[in-house]
Write a protein that holds these residues in place. Structure first.
Motif, mmCIF file in Angstrom:
data_model
loop_
_atom_site.group_PDB
_atom_site.id
_atom_site.type_symbol
_atom_site.label_atom_id
_atom_site.label_comp_id
_atom_site.label_asym_id
_atom_site.label_seq_id
_atom_site.Cartn_x
_atom_site.Cartn_y
_atom_site.Cartn_z
ATOM 1 N N ARG A 111 6.938 -7.836 -8.487
ATOM 2 C CA ARG A 111 6.697 -7.321 -7.138
ATOM 3 C C ARG A 111 6.079 -8.409 -6.260
ATOM 4 N NH1 ARG A 111 3.634 -1.793 -5.717
ATOM 5 N NH2 ARG A 111 5.776 -1.080 -5.832
ATOM 6 N N TYR A 115 7.827 -9.850 -2.991
ATOM 7 C CA TYR A 115 7.098 -9.807 -1.726
ATOM 8 C C TYR A 115 7.048 -11.189 -1.080
ATOM 9 C CZ TYR A 115 3.223 -9.416 1.550
ATOM 10 O OH TYR A 115 2.445 -9.472 2.674
ATOM 11 N N GLU A 118 10.496 -11.928 0.295
ATOM 12 C CA GLU A 118 10.742 -11.164 1.511
ATOM 13 C C GLU A 118 9.944 -11.727 2.677
ATOM 14 O OE1 GLU A 118 9.782 -7.162 0.541
ATOM 15 O OE2 GLU A 118 11.731 -6.743 -0.401
#
Length: 443
Positions: A111, A115, A118
Motif C-alpha cells: 500500500r 501510494y 500514485e
C-alpha cells in the motif's frame, strides 16, 4: 502441558484423562459399597463435566487465536493492514499468527508503494503542460489537472462539474472540438493571441462504467519551430537551385558575349543559348512545382466513371490495371486525383520499375474508395519511409521533394489517407483511401 504437547496431543491427553476418571469413579464407588448403577451414572456425569472443563481449558488458546484472526481479516476487508496479532506459545498457532503478520506487513508495504507511485503519477500529471480531463458516463468531470483548470476555468477547480456546464465559459473553438470528439489540430484566439492546440479523445471502461479521457496540448511553440525549420529548408533549397542555374547562365552569357565578337563561332554560340534555355526551363519547372504545392485549391468532388480516369492516365504514364473496376462511379476531384496518380506512377518508373510491373487496383465499398499502386522498383528503407511524405524531402540528386508531399496534400484535402509499404520480394505499395463523406458538400 501446553508447553510440551501439541494441540492434538493435548486433546488426546485430555480425552484419556477424562476416560480414566470416568472409569475410575465407578470402581471407587463399588469399592465403597455403593450401588453399581448409581456409580456408573455418577462416573459418567463427572467424566463429562471434567471433559468439558478440560476441553475449554485446552481449546482456549485456539478460540482466542481464531477470534483474533477473524478480527484481523475483517480489518483487511476494510483496508486496514495496521493490526498485528500477539504470537501465542503453541507452535501451530504461532505459525498461523506469524503468517498473518507477514501478510499484513507485505500488504502495508504494498500500500505504501502504491501510494508513492500514485503520488508521483499525480505530481507528474498535475505539472504536465497538457490539459487532461477524465469524464464519466454521466458527463461529470471526475479528474483534471492544473493545466485543464487554467485553460477551461481560469484556474478554478472543475472536478465534479458537468462538462456541458463548464464549456460555455471556454473559448468556442475548444468547446466545438470537445463536443465534436475531434482528434487533431485546431486554432483558437484569446487575449494573448492565436494558439494552436492538439486534442485527443479516448474511451475506456473503469469500474464497469464508460469513461472519456480528453487531452489538450498546446502546440503553438512546436509548430512555430517546425515552421521556421521548414522555411529555412525552403530558402536553402531555393537558394541552391537558383545558384545552380544562375551561375552557369552568367558564365555562359559572358562566353556568348565573347563569341559574338569572334567571327565563325555561330555553332558554339547556338550551344551556349541552348544550355541557357535548358537551365531556364529547369528553373521554371522548379518554381512551378513550388507554386502548385503552395496554391493547391480545395478539391471539387464529383461523380467520375473509373474507366474515364484510367483512359486519361494511360496515354501519359503506362501501367497495368489489376482486377475489375468498380461498377459504381467514384467520388473525388478528377483533376487532383489524376495529378496524384501521375506523380506516383512517375516515381515508380524512376525507382527502376518496368511499366509492366506497375499495377493499379481500385476497389470501393459503402465507406470509401481504395486505390492500390504496386511496383517492383528499389523500394524504400525504413528511415526513408518515415520521411517520404514530408515536403522537400527527396533521395534523388535533382529532386525537390514535392511529388509525394503533393499527393499527400491531395489525399488529405479529400479527407483520406495515404500509406507507403515495402512489398515482399522488392518494390513499393502505395495505398490511397478516399471517403464518401464529402458527397453532401460537393461544389
Amino acid at each position: 502441558m501446553s508447553k510440551y504437547f501439541s494441540l492434538e496431543g493435548r486433546i488426546v491427553a485430555t480425552a484419556i484423562l477424562a476416560l480414566s476418571i470416568g472409569t475410575g469413579i465407578p470402581w471407587i464407588c463399588g469399592y465403597l459399597g455403593l450401588d453399581a448403577r448409581l456409580s456408573w451414572a455418577l462416573g459418567l456425569f463427572l467424566g463429562i463435566l471434567i471433559i468439558l472443563g478440560l476441553m475449554r481449558l485446552v481449546l482456549e488458546p485456539l478460540t482466542t487465536t481464531l477470534k483474533s484472526l477473524q478480527d484481523g481479516l475483517l480489518n483487511f476487508r476494510d483496508g486496514d493492514f495496521s493490526i498485528s496479532l500477539v504470537t501465542p506459545k503453541n507452535a501451530e498457532l504461532r505459525l498461523i499468527t506469524n503468517l498473518y503478520n507477514e501478510i499484513g506487513e507485505h500488504l502495508r508495504r504494498e500500500r505504501a508503494h502504491i501510494y508513492q507511485r500514485e503520488l508521483l503519477l499525480d505530481t507528474v500529471i498535475q505539472t504536465s503542460p497538457q490539459a487532461l480531463l477524465l469524464v464519466d458516463q454521466s458527463d461529470h468531470i471526475i479528474y483534471s489537472n492544473s493545466s485543464a483548470k487554467q485553460l477551461l476555468n481560469a484556474g478554478r477547480p472543475i472536478q465534479g462539474l458537468l462538462l456541458q456546464h463548464l464549456l460555455p465559459n471556454s473559448p468556442k473553438e475548444i468547446t466545438k472540438a470537445i463536443n465534436n470528439w475531434e482528434n487533431g489540430l485546431f486554432n483558437y484566439t484569446d487575449k494573448n493571441g492565436t494558439h494552436s492546440m492538439h486534442i485527443g479523445n479516448s474511451t475506456f471502461v473503469l469500474n464497469a462504467q464508460k469513461h472519456r479521457l480528453i487531452v489538450l496540448r498546446e502546440m503553438t511553440r512546436e509548430l512555430t519551430r517546425a515552421e521556421v525549420e521548414v522555411w529555412k529548408k525552403v530558402i536553402r533549397l531555393i537558394s541552391h537551385e537558383l545558384n545552380n542555374s544562375l551561375a552557369p547562365i552568367s558564365s555562359l552569357a559572358h562566353s556568348g558575349k565573347m563569341l559574338i565578337a569572334k567571327p565563325g563561332k555561330g555553332e558554339a554560340l547556338g550551344k551556349v543559348f541552348d544550355i541557357i534555355a535548358d537551365r531556364c526551363k529547369h528553373l521554371t519547372e522548379f518554381t512551378q512545382g513550388y507554386a502548385s504545392f503552395a496554391k493547391l485549391p480545395a478539391p471539387s468532388c464529383e461523380y467520375v466513371v473509373w474507366q474515364e480516369l484510367i483512359d486519361r492516365i494511360i496515354p501519359i504514364q503506362a501501367f497495368t490495371l489489376k482486377g475489375e473496376l468498380p461498377q459504381e462511379s467514384g467520388y473525388f476531384d478528377p483533376i487532383q486525383l489524376e495529378q496524384a496518380l501521375l506523380n506516383l506512377i512517375k516515381n515508380s518508373r524512376e525507382a527502376g520499375s518496368e511499366s509492366g510491373d506497375i499495377e493499379l487496383e481500385i476497389s470501393s465499398d459503402n465507406f470509401g474508395q481504395q486505390l492500390v499502386l504496386s511496383d517492383r522498383g528499389c523500394g524504400m528503407s525504413e528511415k526513408v519511409l518515415e520521411q517520404a511524405l514530408l515536403p522537400f524531402f527527396s533521395t534523388k540528386e535533382q529532386g525537390v521533394g514535392l511529388g509525394l508531399a503533393l499527393c499527400r496534400e491531395i489525399i488529405d484535402a479529400h479527407g483520406g489517407k495515404i500509406q507507403l509499404l515495402n512489398r515482399e520480394g522488392g518494390g513499393l505499395q502505395i495505398c490511397l483511401w478516399l471517403p464518401y463523406k464529402n458527397k453532401d458538400s460537393s461544389t
